[in-house]
Design a protein around this motif. Structure first.
Motif, PDB file in Angstrom:
ATOM      1  N   ALA A   1       0.984  -1.208  -9.497  1.00 22.25           N
ATOM      2  CA  ALA A   1       1.026  -1.462  -8.053  1.00 22.25           C
ATOM      3  C   ALA A   1       2.431  -1.883  -7.654  1.00 22.25           C
ATOM      4  CB  ALA A   1       0.030  -2.563  -7.683  1.00 22.25           C
ATOM      5  N   ARG A   2       2.754  -1.618  -6.397  1.00 21.88           N
ATOM      6  CA  ARG A   2       4.046  -2.100  -5.885  1.00 21.88           C
ATOM      7  C   ARG A   2       3.830  -3.463  -5.252  1.00 21.88           C
ATOM      8  NH1 ARG A   2       7.719   0.835  -2.215  1.00 21.88           N
ATOM      9  NH2 ARG A   2       9.341  -0.336  -3.260  1.00 21.88           N
ATOM     10  N   ILE A   3       4.708  -4.367  -5.628  1.00 23.21           N
ATOM     11  CA  ILE A   3       4.582  -5.752  -5.192  1.00 23.21           C
ATOM     12  C   ILE A   3       5.826  -6.145  -4.405  1.00 23.21           C
ATOM     13  CG2 ILE A   3       4.398  -8.153  -6.010  1.00 23.21           C
ATOM     14  CD1 ILE A   3       1.958  -6.652  -6.774  1.00 23.21           C
ATOM     15  N   PHE A   4       5.611  -6.858  -3.305  1.00 21.19           N
ATOM     16  CA  PHE A   4       6.718  -7.485  -2.580  1.00 21.19           C
ATOM     17  C   PHE A   4       6.661  -8.972  -2.911  1.00 21.19           C
ATOM     18  CE2 PHE A   4       7.698 -10.289   0.954  1.00 21.19           C
ATOM     19  CZ  PHE A   4       8.981  -9.916   1.301  1.00 21.19           C
TER      20      PHE A   4
ATOM     21  N   GLY B   1       0.836  -1.198   0.000  1.00 16.88           N
ATOM     22  CA  GLY B   1       0.000   0.000   0.000  1.00 16.88           C
ATOM     23  C   GLY B   1       0.870   1.247   0.000  1.00 16.88           C
ATOM     24  N   GLU B   2       0.241   2.375   0.347  1.00 24.15           N
ATOM     25  CA  GLU B   2       0.921   3.675   0.386  1.00 24.15           C
ATOM     26  C   GLU B   2       2.185   3.624   1.231  1.00 24.15           C
ATOM     27  OE1 GLU B   2      -0.400   7.102  -0.781  1.00 24.15           O
ATOM     28  OE2 GLU B   2      -0.868   5.482  -2.205  1.00 24.15           O
ATOM     29  N   ASN B   3       2.075   2.962   2.391  1.00 20.51           N
ATOM     30  CA  ASN B   3       3.185   2.998   3.340  1.00 20.51           C
ATOM     31  C   ASN B   3       4.217   1.881   3.119  1.00 20.51           C
ATOM     32  OD1 ASN B   3       1.759   0.809   4.172  1.00 20.51           O
ATOM     33  ND2 ASN B   3       1.069   1.684   6.103  1.00 20.51           N
ATOM     34  N   ALA B   4       4.044   1.098   2.047  1.00 20.01           N
ATOM     35  CA  ALA B   4       5.029   0.087   1.670  1.00 20.01           C
ATOM     36  C   ALA B   4       5.355  -0.893   2.790  1.00 20.01           C
ATOM     37  CB  ALA B   4       6.308   0.745   1.158  1.00 20.01           C
ATOM     38  N   ARG B   5       4.308  -1.360   3.465  1.00 20.03           N
ATOM     39  CA  ARG B   5       4.543  -2.301   4.553  1.00 20.03           C
ATOM     40  C   ARG B   5       4.002  -3.687   4.221  1.00 20.03           C
ATOM     41  NH1 ARG B   5       5.669  -0.219   9.883  1.00 20.03           N
ATOM     42  NH2 ARG B   5       6.512   1.861   9.554  1.00 20.03           N
ATOM     43  N   ILE B   6       4.689  -4.720   4.739  1.00 14.82           N
ATOM     44  CA  ILE B   6       4.146  -6.076   4.633  1.00 14.82           C
ATOM     45  C   ILE B   6       3.787  -6.534   6.038  1.00 14.82           C
ATOM     46  CG2 ILE B   6       5.320  -6.867   2.545  1.00 14.82           C
ATOM     47  CD1 ILE B   6       7.376  -8.250   4.477  1.00 14.82           C
TER      48      ILE B   6
ATOM     49  N   GLY C   1       0.457 -10.034  14.521  1.00 21.16           N
ATOM     50  CA  GLY C   1       0.856  -9.432  13.253  1.00 21.16           C
ATOM     51  C   GLY C   1       1.722  -8.198  13.465  1.00 21.16           C
ATOM     52  N   LEU C   2       2.743  -8.056  12.627  1.00 26.09           N
ATOM     53  CA  LEU C   2       3.594  -6.861  12.678  1.00 26.09           C
ATOM     54  C   LEU C   2       3.653  -6.294  11.267  1.00 26.09           C
ATOM     55  CD1 LEU C   2       6.730  -8.169  14.646  1.00 26.09           C
ATOM     56  CD2 LEU C   2       4.878  -6.760  15.560  1.00 26.09           C
ATOM     57  N   ASN C   3       3.606  -4.976  11.150  1.00 26.70           N
ATOM     58  CA  ASN C   3       3.718  -4.362   9.822  1.00 26.70           C
ATOM     59  C   ASN C   3       5.130  -3.825   9.643  1.00 26.70           C
ATOM     60  OD1 ASN C   3       0.987  -4.724   8.981  1.00 26.70           O
ATOM     61  ND2 ASN C   3       0.425  -3.191  10.501  1.00 26.70           N
ATOM     62  N   LEU C   4       5.865  -4.439   8.718  1.00 26.18           N
ATOM     63  CA  LEU C   4       7.253  -4.039   8.518  1.00 26.18           C
ATOM     64  C   LEU C   4       7.389  -3.219   7.239  1.00 26.18           C
ATOM     65  CD1 LEU C   4       9.171  -7.339   9.413  1.00 26.18           C
ATOM     66  CD2 LEU C   4       8.515  -5.454  10.930  1.00 26.18           C
ATOM     67  N   ASP C   5       8.175  -2.155   7.345  1.00 30.04           N
ATOM     68  CA  ASP C   5       8.454  -1.291   6.203  1.00 30.04           C
ATOM     69  C   ASP C   5       9.481  -1.992   5.306  1.00 30.04           C
ATOM     70  OD1 ASP C   5       9.408   0.615   4.465  1.00 30.04           O
ATOM     71  OD2 ASP C   5       9.393   2.228   5.954  1.00 30.04           O
ATOM     72  N   VAL C   6       9.075  -2.314   4.094  1.00 27.62           N
ATOM     73  CA  VAL C   6       9.926  -3.106   3.199  1.00 27.62           C
ATOM     74  C   VAL C   6      11.269  -2.417   2.936  1.00 27.62           C
ATOM     75  CG1 VAL C   6      10.121  -3.948   0.822  1.00 27.62           C
ATOM     76  CG2 VAL C   6       8.022  -4.327   2.105  1.00 27.62           C
ATOM     77  N   SER C   7      11.264  -1.077   2.883  1.00 31.03           N
ATOM     78  CA  SER C   7      12.509  -0.363   2.558  1.00 31.03           C
ATOM     79  C   SER C   7      13.528  -0.463   3.705  1.00 31.03           C
ATOM     80  CB  SER C   7      12.205   1.101   2.242  1.00 31.03           C
ATOM     81  OG  SER C   7      11.764   1.750   3.423  1.00 31.03           O
TER      82      SER C   7
ATOM     83  N   PHE D   1      14.509 -11.224  -2.241  1.00 27.69           N
ATOM     84  CA  PHE D   1      13.165 -10.643  -2.325  1.00 27.69           C
ATOM     85  C   PHE D   1      13.231  -9.351  -3.117  1.00 27.69           C
ATOM     86  CE2 PHE D   1      13.571  -7.107   0.638  1.00 27.69           C
ATOM     87  CZ  PHE D   1      14.681  -7.481   1.396  1.00 27.69           C
ATOM     88  N   VAL D   2      12.104  -8.965  -3.682  1.00 27.33           N
ATOM     89  CA  VAL D   2      12.040  -7.711  -4.436  1.00 27.33           C
ATOM     90  C   VAL D   2      10.825  -6.922  -3.963  1.00 27.33           C
ATOM     91  CG1 VAL D   2      13.160  -8.554  -6.533  1.00 27.33           C
ATOM     92  CG2 VAL D   2      10.678  -8.807  -6.266  1.00 27.33           C
ATOM     93  N   ALA D   3      10.909  -5.622  -4.129  1.00 29.84           N
ATOM     94  CA  ALA D   3       9.739  -4.760  -3.951  1.00 29.84           C
ATOM     95  C   ALA D   3       9.798  -3.821  -5.139  1.00 29.84           C
ATOM     96  CB  ALA D   3       9.832  -3.994  -2.648  1.00 29.84           C
ATOM     97  N   LYS D   4       8.892  -4.036  -6.092  1.00 21.10           N
ATOM     98  CA  LYS D   4       8.985  -3.219  -7.308  1.00 21.10           C
ATOM     99  C   LYS D   4       7.605  -2.949  -7.889  1.00 21.10           C
ATOM    100  CE  LYS D   4       9.615  -7.225 -10.257  1.00 21.10           C
ATOM    101  NZ  LYS D   4      10.500  -8.030 -11.068  1.00 21.10           N
ATOM    102  N   GLU D   5       7.575  -1.946  -8.751  1.00 25.09           N
ATOM    103  CA  GLU D   5       6.295  -1.594  -9.359  1.00 25.09           C
ATOM    104  C   GLU D   5       5.991  -2.557 -10.511  1.00 25.09           C
ATOM    105  OE1 GLU D   5       5.204   2.307 -11.578  1.00 25.09           O
ATOM    106  OE2 GLU D   5       4.633   2.515  -9.477  1.00 25.09           O
ATOM    107  N   GLU D   6       4.772  -3.057 -10.542  1.00 28.39           N
ATOM    108  CA  GLU D   6       4.366  -3.950 -11.624  1.00 28.39           C
ATOM    109  C   GLU D   6       3.024  -3.496 -12.177  1.00 28.39           C
ATOM    110  OE1 GLU D   6       4.394  -8.020 -10.368  1.00 28.39           O
ATOM    111  OE2 GLU D   6       6.588  -8.039 -10.140  1.00 28.39           O
TER     112      GLU D   6
END
Ligand SMILES: [Zn+2]
Length: 391
Positions: free
Chosen positions: A128-131, A18-23, A37-43, A84-89
């Motif tokens: 969308a950004r995908i992890f 989403g907007e905040n790039a969290r998984i 559950g924990l929300n981790l910032d992918v960056s 792992f990747v986090a990229k726009e698709e």
């Protein structure tokens, strides 16, 4: 900001960011049995490792205190580092039903409509950004071999597969170990020179031999699917394998199997003991004692009892159940009758009734074979036949 290692139970293989790039990952605080559950910032994730059911996420945070319950000191030495990747698709939604379309080779199609892209219903397009965790099985296997044996894997030379239908069986022994990877369980490792595989198929009586030439590390991976698929990976390598870690794992696996066997034997012994106890308990119920107890427990209005058999059939087998039902003497013909709707006489185990199947017990203590006619309506008619000798 500090870098910590978080031990977590589950990381999604793929997630839309989403907007905040969290998984969202799932973790158990140390000493607790329930996860959270924990929300981790992918960056802020610099690495993800995997070992025996746990992920080790290297994470940068300024809230060290918040994450402390999940922090471990080090990554286990045999853990596999995952890519792992986090990229726009670009994501395509079906022009007919709105489902997300998937790629089949280089063509898009809708898994719902089973249709491809049509000119009169073009797909909706969205960015969308995908992890995604992108580690290939071969990479996992190669990394594990390097960590276990201290060698450098040059490449995966070949993969020999086997499943229920057939395939290749390695004709050489493995060191039996057990390490779960993301894609399956490694249950054997060996160093082999010019290894031979026997190829067999269920619909073919021939056995074909394959020989590979060279010196390899062989890793056997059980995919744990319903086809019983496993594969033997032959790895070309450099260096001299060291076997001390493998020996420890072999020892551990041997103990695990012994423990499993011990538990199984214990369960078997318990089952036998229970059967014996049941048998002993039933042994006390001689036909004489059944008759005595049946008369003692008769309702006042009844003239006797009958051991009534009901067979209930399912598609696979039949169940025979015996009930002890009260009987009443008919005023019209001197026969007896009962009704499956009447309450059964309690106090006697059902299995103890087997010896007196289809027998009428009268108040005077005598027992007779019963000729039971088919139920007509509410009542079942019973004629007395020869007397049953009790002993
Ligand atoms: Zn569709």
């Amino acid at each position: 900001m500090a870098e910590v290692i978080l031990r977590v139970e589950d990381v999604p293989r793929e997630a839309r960011l989403g907007e905040n790039a969290r998984i969202r990952v799932w973790a158990k605080p140390q000493g607790s049995s329930s996860g959270q559950g924990l929300n981790l910032d992918v960056s802020r994730i610099s690495a993800i490792h995997y070992f025996r059911g746990n992920y080790y996420v290297v994470y940068t945070t300024d809230k060290v205190d918040f994450y402390r319950p999940y922090v471990v000191e080090q990554i286990p030495p045999l853990a596999i580092q995952l890519k792992f990747v986090a990229k726009e698709e670009t994501i395509y939604y079906c022009g007919f039903c709105g489902c997300e379309m998937i790629w089949d080779a280089d063509e898009l199609f809708c898994p719902q409509c089973r249709a491809g892209v049509e000119w009169d219903a073009p797909p909706k397009v969205e960015k969308a950004r995908i992890f995604r965790i992108e580690t290939a099985i071969e990479e996992e296997v190669a990394q594990l071999a390097e960590k276990l044996l201290g060698v450098k894997v040059v490449k995966v030379a070949n993969v020999h597969r086997r499943s229920m239908g057939g395939g290749d069986v390695p004709k050489f022994p493995f060191h039996e170990i057990r390490i779960g990877l993301l894609s399956g369980v490694v249950d054997g490792v060996a160093e082999v020179t010019d290894p031979v595989f026997a190829e067999t198929w269920w619909d073919d009586n021939m056995v074909y031999q394959h020989q590979e030439h060279g010196r390899f590390i062989a890793v056997r991976l059980d995919f744990r699917d319903s086809y019983g698929t496993y594969a033997t990976y032959l790895l070309e390598f450099e260096g001299e394998p060291k076997w001390d870690i493998v020996q420890q794992l072999e020892e551990e696996e041997k103990k695990r199997r012994e423990e499993l066997k011990r538990l199984e034997e214990e369960r078997w012994r318990q089952w036998l003991a229970e059967q014996e106890k049941k048998r002993k308990k039933l042994e006390k119920w001689t036909p004489e004692k059944v008759v005595e107890k049946a008369i003692a427990n008769l309702p006042d209005w009844a003239d006797g009892a009958v051991v009534y058999t009901v067979v209930s059939r399912t598609e696979v087998d039949a169940d025979v159940i015996r009930y002890l039902l009260p009987v009443k003497k008919s005023k019209y013909n001197g026969d007896y009758y009962t009704s499956p709707d009447w309450a059964e006489i309690k106090g006697i185990p059902r299995q103890a009734l087997d010896k007196l199947a289809d027998t009428v017990i009268l108040r005077n203590g005598k027992a007779y074979k019963a000729k039971i006619s088919k139920s007509n309506g509410k009542y079942v008619n019973i004629k007395l036949a020869e007397e049953v000798k009790l002993e």
